[in-house]
Motif scaffolding. Structure first.
Motif, mmCIF file in Angstrom:
data_model
loop_
_atom_site.group_PDB
_atom_site.id
_atom_site.type_symbol
_atom_site.label_atom_id
_atom_site.label_comp_id
_atom_site.label_asym_id
_atom_site.label_seq_id
_atom_site.Cartn_x
_atom_site.Cartn_y
_atom_site.Cartn_z
ATOM 1 N N VAL A 156 68.695 -18.655 -66.987
ATOM 2 C CA VAL A 156 69.565 -19.336 -67.943
ATOM 3 C C VAL A 156 68.676 -20.070 -68.937
ATOM 4 C CG1 VAL A 156 71.396 -21.038 -68.257
ATOM 5 C CG2 VAL A 156 71.367 -19.597 -66.201
ATOM 6 N N GLY A 157 68.701 -19.642 -70.180
ATOM 7 C CA GLY A 157 67.873 -20.263 -71.218
ATOM 8 C C GLY A 157 66.893 -19.271 -71.799
ATOM 9 N N GLY A 158 67.069 -18.950 -73.076
ATOM 10 C CA GLY A 158 66.213 -17.969 -73.733
ATOM 11 C C GLY A 158 65.172 -18.575 -74.631
ATOM 12 N N GLY A 159 64.702 -19.779 -74.290
ATOM 13 C CA GLY A 159 63.606 -20.387 -75.036
ATOM 14 C C GLY A 159 62.272 -19.867 -74.550
ATOM 15 N N ALA A 160 61.206 -20.620 -74.820
ATOM 16 C CA ALA A 160 59.857 -20.164 -74.477
ATOM 17 C C ALA A 160 59.712 -19.902 -72.981
ATOM 18 C CB ALA A 160 58.833 -21.194 -74.941
ATOM 19 N N THR A 161 60.127 -20.863 -72.144
ATOM 20 C CA THR A 161 59.967 -20.699 -70.702
ATOM 21 C C THR A 161 60.791 -19.534 -70.190
ATOM 22 O OG1 THR A 161 59.518 -23.061 -70.404
ATOM 23 C CG2 THR A 161 60.229 -21.829 -68.464
ATOM 24 N N GLY A 162 62.040 -19.436 -70.631
ATOM 25 C CA GLY A 162 62.890 -18.351 -70.184
ATOM 26 C C GLY A 162 62.325 -16.985 -70.542
ATOM 27 N N CYS A 163 61.829 -16.843 -71.765
ATOM 28 C CA CYS A 163 61.265 -15.559 -72.188
ATOM 29 C C CYS A 163 59.983 -15.236 -71.429
ATOM 30 C CB CYS A 163 61.005 -15.575 -73.694
ATOM 31 S SG CYS A 163 62.506 -15.504 -74.697
ATOM 32 N N GLU A 164 59.138 -16.234 -71.224
ATOM 33 C CA GLU A 164 57.900 -16.003 -70.479
ATOM 34 C C GLU A 164 58.188 -15.570 -69.054
ATOM 35 O OE1 GLU A 164 55.104 -19.234 -72.910
ATOM 36 O OE2 GLU A 164 55.542 -19.534 -70.780
ATOM 37 N N MET A 165 59.124 -16.251 -68.394
ATOM 38 C CA MET A 165 59.442 -15.896 -67.014
ATOM 39 C C MET A 165 60.157 -14.559 -66.926
ATOM 40 S SD MET A 165 58.063 -18.095 -65.031
ATOM 41 C CE MET A 165 56.712 -17.841 -66.212
ATOM 42 N N ALA A 166 60.978 -14.244 -67.918
ATOM 43 C CA ALA A 166 61.614 -12.927 -67.945
ATOM 44 C C ALA A 166 60.556 -11.840 -68.027
ATOM 45 C CB ALA A 166 62.576 -12.834 -69.130
ATOM 46 N N HIS A 167 59.568 -12.050 -68.878
ATOM 47 C CA HIS A 167 58.476 -11.069 -69.004
ATOM 48 C C HIS A 167 57.706 -10.955 -67.695
ATOM 49 C CE1 HIS A 167 55.216 -8.828 -70.980
ATOM 50 N NE2 HIS A 167 54.441 -9.510 -70.165
ATOM 51 N N ALA A 168 57.382 -12.100 -67.085
ATOM 52 C CA ALA A 168 56.580 -12.087 -65.859
ATOM 53 C C ALA A 168 57.293 -11.350 -64.735
ATOM 54 C CB ALA A 168 56.252 -13.521 -65.438
ATOM 55 N N PHE A 169 58.534 -11.724 -64.457
ATOM 56 C CA PHE A 169 59.232 -11.131 -63.321
ATOM 57 C C PHE A 169 59.606 -9.675 -63.582
ATOM 58 C CE2 PHE A 169 59.558 -15.537 -62.066
ATOM 59 C CZ PHE A 169 59.442 -15.459 -60.677
ATOM 60 N N ALA A 170 59.948 -9.344 -64.825
ATOM 61 C CA ALA A 170 60.237 -7.945 -65.133
ATOM 62 C C ALA A 170 58.985 -7.091 -64.939
ATOM 63 C CB ALA A 170 60.766 -7.807 -66.555
ATOM 64 N N SER A 171 57.825 -7.645 -65.282
ATOM 65 C CA SER A 171 56.567 -6.930 -65.086
ATOM 66 C C SER A 171 56.291 -6.688 -63.607
ATOM 67 C CB SER A 171 55.403 -7.718 -65.705
ATOM 68 O OG SER A 171 55.571 -7.861 -67.098
ATOM 69 N N ALA A 172 56.844 -7.574 -62.765
ATOM 70 C CA ALA A 172 56.654 -7.446 -61.318
ATOM 71 C C ALA A 172 57.695 -6.544 -60.671
ATOM 72 C CB ALA A 172 56.691 -8.829 -60.676
ATOM 73 N N GLY A 173 58.581 -5.985 -61.478
ATOM 74 C CA GLY A 173 59.569 -5.067 -60.943
ATOM 75 C C GLY A 173 60.927 -5.661 -60.666
ATOM 76 N N THR A 174 61.122 -6.944 -60.971
ATOM 77 C CA THR A 174 62.412 -7.589 -60.771
ATOM 78 C C THR A 174 63.390 -7.164 -61.854
ATOM 79 O OG1 THR A 174 61.450 -9.530 -59.680
ATOM 80 C CG2 THR A 174 63.583 -9.838 -60.733
ATOM 81 N N LYS A 175 64.639 -6.972 -61.464
ATOM 82 C CA LYS A 175 65.693 -6.723 -62.442
ATOM 83 C C LYS A 175 66.141 -8.072 -62.988
ATOM 84 C CE LYS A 175 70.232 -4.580 -63.024
ATOM 85 N NZ LYS A 175 71.342 -3.859 -62.357
ATOM 86 N N VAL A 176 65.886 -8.322 -64.260
ATOM 87 C CA VAL A 176 66.086 -9.639 -64.869
ATOM 88 C C VAL A 176 67.238 -9.618 -65.856
ATOM 89 C CG1 VAL A 176 65.038 -11.486 -66.236
ATOM 90 C CG2 VAL A 176 63.638 -10.203 -64.608
ATOM 91 N N ALA A 177 68.088 -10.646 -65.775
ATOM 92 C CA ALA A 177 69.105 -10.903 -66.796
ATOM 93 C C ALA A 177 68.769 -12.241 -67.444
ATOM 94 C CB ALA A 177 70.493 -10.950 -66.183
ATOM 95 N N LEU A 178 68.649 -12.252 -68.760
ATOM 96 C CA LEU A 178 68.287 -13.458 -69.513
ATOM 97 C C LEU A 178 69.484 -13.897 -70.337
ATOM 98 C CD1 LEU A 178 66.069 -15.470 -70.443
ATOM 99 C CD2 LEU A 178 65.459 -13.818 -72.217
ATOM 100 N N LEU A 179 69.989 -15.105 -70.083
ATOM 101 C CA LEU A 179 71.188 -15.617 -70.747
ATOM 102 C C LEU A 179 70.815 -16.711 -71.744
ATOM 103 C CD1 LEU A 179 72.281 -14.192 -68.189
ATOM 104 C CD2 LEU A 179 73.961 -16.021 -67.978
#
Length: 476
Positions: A156-179
């Protein structure tokens, strides 16, 4: 008085103030209720950027998380209580409370100084959403405690932290939803930068949901997944969503949606940590969010008391906190350097791939009559060599009072989206801080082939057409 200066808080701002005071030869006491280093060392910059770098290096999530914890330990060891005491500081461990403008209580102990710097930092903000607290969401303070990546993560949150963590976990194979509740991720950035990062995240299969707010959270087992149709694991979290564009009337007719995940990460910003310091009793002014109000010299409304870093609610960035701490100590002591904090020349970097670096204003927020130079990475030779051409360089300049656009004018800001954007923005920051002509960026020789040579190419557009491109007037 016991000391020349008291610093409350051992994070980036507190350590910046402490080190500036020690360099000035002052007798300084640091009061901290947690290990020195603060959020940046333990839950912010150090673990997050280490995790991102490790995943980009091809490590699995477990190994990347282990590297992050190891790096945190190494950095923390360089700024420990023992190291600070060895450097000459008095370190008092405990919670501080101002008793008067020159006396601080730590439990039953009283410590006095004619000058105090409040640098107590911030905490992750948690929105008031039904069921959110009961779902025990992750925040930046505990997400790095994970030893394995979840199968599904909702951020929840598409600012800097949200985008960075979305990139990190998606790179690790997690299915990510960014709101994100606003119409685009990175809503404060150049709109084109937002679009580039959205594309980069979607290429990693991140589901990016903008104009989407969280209406409720359920921690009930068996919540149905949003799209896959597979059975949800026990303990899954179901995030109820609504459109941010709905009116109050339309909201009642909107069935909304649900996103199912195994872990929920809340990344909607941070809140100043100013409670319990005795500020209200002493008349120290704070804003509606609890940020301690200061002038540009970091002085509060109470004589002899200064504030720096996240607790002020201004530029919640580690490097900004360090600068504010140094400025606060310098002004409090009158040495070694008394100055002002200039938020307009503080760089911001989002460490996705590519990175987004910015300073000052971007094109869509620039005043009418200013000019913008624009260069896509498809025209930067280093980007072509590495086949990493998603991104651009944009520099905004405005006329000087008497000289107008002579020498390219005055730099008002820049946005760089590139693999090394965080390094590239530094020369623009220096040029803005030194108030040099924009043309100096074009005149300075840049090594070829480097990413930074693109800054030179873009700046040259303020003097005329370069390879078919020329700085354009904003609002024309």
């Amino acid at each position: 008085m016991d000391h020349d200066l008291i610093v409350i808080g051992g994070g980036a701002a507190g350590l910046g103030a402490l080190r500036a005071a020690l360099r000035a030869g002052a007798d300084v006491a640091l009061i901290t209720d947690s290990p020195p280093g603060g959020d940046c060392t333990f839950t912010g910059c150090v673990p997050s950027k280490t995790l991102l770098a490790a995943l980009n290096d091809g490590l699995g999530f477990g190994a990347a998380a282990a590297r992050a914890r190891s790096t945190v330990a190494r950095v923390a060891a360089s700024e420990s209580v023992e190291v600070l005491r060895a450097a000459g500081a008095t370190v008092i461990e405990g919670r501080a409370r101002l008793v008067t403008h020159d006396t601080v209580a730590v439990g039953e102990r009283r410590v006095s100084s004619p000058r105090t710097v409040i640098a107590t930092g911030s905490r992750p903000a948690v929105p008031a959403v039904p069921g959110l607290e009961q779902s025990r969401p992750l925040s930046s303070e505990d997400v790095f405690d994970l030893t394995e990546a979840p199968d599904r993560l909702c951020i929840v949150g598409g600012g800097a932290t949200g985008c960075e963590m979305a990139h990190a976990f998606a790179s690790a194979g997690t299915k990510v939803a960014l709101l994100e509740s606003q119409s685009r991720i990175l809503p404060d950035a150049d709109p084109e930068a937002s679009a580039v990062i959205r594309g980069a995240l979607e290429s990693l299969s991140v589901e990016v949901l903008t104009s989407t707010r969280v209406a409720g959270v359920s921690a009930a087992a068996g919540a149905a997944p949003a799209t896959s149709g597979e059975a949800a694991p026990e303990g899954a979290v179901s995030v109820l969503t609504r459109s941010s564009d709905q009116t109050a009337q339309g909201d009642r007719d909107d069935p909304g949606g649900a996103v199912a995940c195994d872990k929920l990460l809340v990344a909607v910003g941070r809140a100043p940590r100013s409670e319990g310091l005795g500020l209200e009793e002493l008349g120290v002014k704070v804003d509606d969010q609890g940020g301690v109000i200061t002038d540009d010299r970091m002085m509060t409304s109470l004589r002899g008391v200064y504030a720096a870093g996240d607790v002020t609610g201004r530029a919640m960035l580690s490097h900004a906190a360090d600068e504010m701490g140094r400025i606060a100590a310098g002004n409090a002591l009158g040495r070694p350097v008394a100055g002002r904090f200039h938020a307009a020349v503080t760089p911001r970097v989002v460490f996705t791939v590519p990175e987004v670096a910015s300073v000052g204003v971007h094109r869509s927020a620039a005043p009418a009559g200013s000019r913008a130079a624009y260069l896509p990475l498809t025209e930067v030779d280093r980007a072509l060599m590495e086949q990493r051409t998603d991104g651009f360089i944009s520099i905004v300049a405005g006329p000087r009072r008497w000289l107008r656009n002579t020498g390219g004018g005055r730099i008002l800001g820049a946005t760089i989206v590139a693999p090394r954007a965080g390094e590239m923005i530094a020369e623009v920051v220096l040029a803005m801080r030194a108030d040099v002509f924009a043309g100096r960026l074009a005149q300075a020789s840049h090594a070829y082939p480097t990413w930074s040579s693109g800054v030179q190419q873009a700046a040259a557009q303020f003097f005329g057409e370069i390879d078919g491109r020329q700085a354009g007037v904003i609002g024309a």
